[in-house]
Scaffold this active site. Sequence first.
Site, PDB file in Angstrom:
ATOM      1  N   TRP A 117       0.823  -1.210   0.000  1.00 52.48           N
ATOM      2  CA  TRP A 117       0.000   0.000   0.000  1.00 52.48           C
ATOM      3  C   TRP A 117       0.854   1.256   0.000  1.00 52.48           C
ATOM      4  CZ3 TRP A 117      -0.838   3.411   4.430  1.00 52.48           C
ATOM      5  CH2 TRP A 117      -0.063   3.070   5.550  1.00 52.48           C
ATOM      6  N   ASP A 118       2.145   1.103   0.225  1.00 52.44           N
ATOM      7  CA  ASP A 118       3.075   2.228   0.212  1.00 52.44           C
ATOM      8  C   ASP A 118       2.953   3.020  -1.095  1.00 52.44           C
ATOM      9  OD1 ASP A 118       3.783   0.281   2.049  1.00 52.44           O
ATOM     10  OD2 ASP A 118       5.937   0.554   1.805  1.00 52.44           O
ATOM     11  N   GLU A 125       1.743  -1.688  13.309  1.00 51.30           N
ATOM     12  CA  GLU A 125       1.738  -3.151  13.407  1.00 51.30           C
ATOM     13  C   GLU A 125       2.171  -3.659  14.774  1.00 51.30           C
ATOM     14  OE1 GLU A 125       2.519  -3.907   8.632  1.00 51.30           O
ATOM     15  OE2 GLU A 125       4.197  -3.963  10.042  1.00 51.30           O
ATOM     16  N   LYS A 149       4.612   1.742  16.204  1.00 48.77           N
ATOM     17  CA  LYS A 149       5.628   1.508  15.181  1.00 48.77           C
ATOM     18  C   LYS A 149       5.650   2.650  14.169  1.00 48.77           C
ATOM     19  CE  LYS A 149       7.042  -1.885  11.676  1.00 48.77           C
ATOM     20  NZ  LYS A 149       6.612  -3.042  10.867  1.00 48.77           N
ATOM     21  N   GLN A 150       4.470   3.086  13.784  1.00 50.65           N
ATOM     22  CA  GLN A 150       4.376   4.210  12.851  1.00 50.65           C
ATOM     23  C   GLN A 150       3.095   4.973  13.096  1.00 50.65           C
ATOM     24  OE1 GLN A 150       3.726   1.785   9.029  1.00 50.65           O
ATOM     25  NE2 GLN A 150       2.604   3.643   8.611  1.00 50.65           N
TER      26      GLN A 150
END
Length: 768
Positions: free
Chosen positions: A359-360, A490, A602-603
């Site tokens: 999906w990046d 995640e 994580k992000q």
Amino acid sequence: MNQDYIIPAPWAILEEGFEKEHVKSSESLFSIGNGAMGQRANFEEDYSGKTFQGSYIGGVYYPDKTRVGWWKNGYPEYFAKVLNAPSWIGIKVVVDGESLDLNTVKSVKDFRRELNMKEGWLGRSFEAELQNGTKLKVESKRFLSLEHDELGAINYEVTPLNRDVSISYEPYLDSGITNEDTNWDDKFWNTLSVEEQENKAFITAHTMKTLFHVCTAMSNTFTVDGKEISLTLKTNKSETYIGHVYETDIREGETFAIQKYAGYITSLNHDKDSLKNAANAVLDIALNKSFRNLLNKQKEDWADIWSMADIVIDGDVKAQQGIRFNIFQLNQTYLGKDARLNIGPKGFTGEKYGGSTYWDTEAYCLPFYMATKDQEVARNLLTYRYQHLDKAIENAQKLGFKDGAALYPMVTMNGEECHNEWEITFEEIHRNGAMIFAISNYVRYTGDYSYIPEKGLEVIIAVARFWKQRATWSDKKEQYVILGVTGPNEYENNVNNNFYTNYLAKWCLKYASEQVKKVAKDYNSDYKRIADKTSVSTEELNMWLEVSEKMYLPFSEENDIYLQQDGFLDKELVTVADLDKAERPINQKWSWDRILRSPYIKQADTLQGFYVFEDHFTEEELKKHFDFYEPFTVHESSLSPCVHAIQAAKLGQMDQAYEFYLRTSRLDLDDYNKEVHEGLHITSMAGTWMSVVEGFGGMRIKNDMLSFDPKMPSAWDGFSFKLNFRGQILKVSVSKGKHTFSLDKGSDLTLLLNGKEIRVVAGQTTEA
């Protein structure tokens, strides 16, 4: 401590001094590519030390059978592996009977490696003393041609420094290669033929299962002190190898050079029965043009790319090197020529993540390609997903969805899901919304609505059907909920009501309803074709809107913020600042169980929603959420710091914005996550571009116009970039106290600067 051996330079990645422990990291950092193929920066000569050999071809993969502890319904049968392709760069070098090998020589001095980003080539030089006492100076230069993307070229020179010597070169091809990353140690390649024709050699092989046919080919020329010479060859040959051995006597101080031309011809672009003939033609092009002429054209082609894509930063060489490295690697990975190809997270620099599409591309890469290429390149990226729609519907059917609902894969080569960690494959469904956001983002930026009636609406309908079926009515909440998901963060698996996922679903359903109505009203023939194919109805649109309007969004009244997910406040909320640095990165130091119970992000997750849907929230709301979630974010995803850089800049928190910018732009150069030896983080590099253009440049689309709200880090004296906006090329320059705008192409343009309209007149520089 982060690595610090890369020397700051505005247009190059430089390494000086030979350290064996840096070899694998440098093989990643100095990788080269041309959009169709690429390779890690392995040495041409033999190297017996620790190395990660890798040469890759766009679109060529192997379906490596899934390896899991136990099978779950709906699991993908394979994980698509980007394949280490037959090697063509190798040149065995023997001097007076001793092999040149930097792992075994007596000494190495003046070692220097350069990735010249301005001109698109990789160079290396050193002096070595062999065990037999011979001292040599070695220089090499290689590149992968942008003009002829099936061709690579190497110029490799050896100069004896202390005696006359006999030098043997053995340029070779080798299909007996293995992958660094494999589940079952399968044999990935089957060699069909090893052939030679005069001074040319060819190995034809095919991948197992997928049957991609590849001809790897080479031809070589030689010079002494720049003058061409002819040499007779001997052949070393096996079932998977062919080497041509050339030997001659060279006097002390003379330079003996080989020019090796080689590359890949594949059945993706040629009939599999004519690969050798096509390879022969490619080699003839190289032999007729010469290394020097090919290199000069390479420089011109890169100059064309940089004329549009470059970002100039004044007064901060590390920041300048970082952004150019990111832009360079993005262009080495994908140039938009082939809609069958996409942007793998590691590009052509390693094998982790399978080299597939994530999906990046839609969430991070599309804006870079829209603004630095022409809109057809961005359209190709959208078309890639349109071509995979039937597979996305199949993927959803395997998980129990029906009636044409589509679930785009987390990881894919051909549209099939091939990621096999259940918490990602089944639960990280937010990727489905990224497909629709990308379409919306494309239309907003380019003004090209035609993509939606032509192709996009079918994707939008299928994704809306997925969200409608994935949502569950909660009698208790009297709202729709989405259970059992993993968000972009995640480090939280199998949670209920991830804010970003729920908000994205809510938006997708409303957007889908609006687009169906618009196409029905304004594009009648397209609507009839799509309605006949999908059976979309007014009743269905009403159901989508009901789910959208009644979507539950977890919210804390006490903190006045949206919650990352229902249970976030149940965690022990210890900030990253209070976490022992020796525990970092936690994904390498902690058990997975401990990570999942921690508050660490994580992000960007909730903040990802605030980035994607910035217009839906006030700046005050953004600040409240940024200040709450940023202290818990460890940024152990490459996709995280860029979003935080953009938001910190918007909030005027410039020290933080600059710190995040350096982290995203130098993620690999400084090896923040201690994993660069595995390959580079290509897709997040587009986020670095966004952090300058959207973050410090403050670029947005408002009222169908370009809008800027520039802010500059105190470490910089100025910065500039270009945008291709609807066919007009706008240059934006920001310096302390002054902003200038000029049009390289196009007619007069009205834009917004800090909320006020200004007129940029073609042929003039406008200051504000």
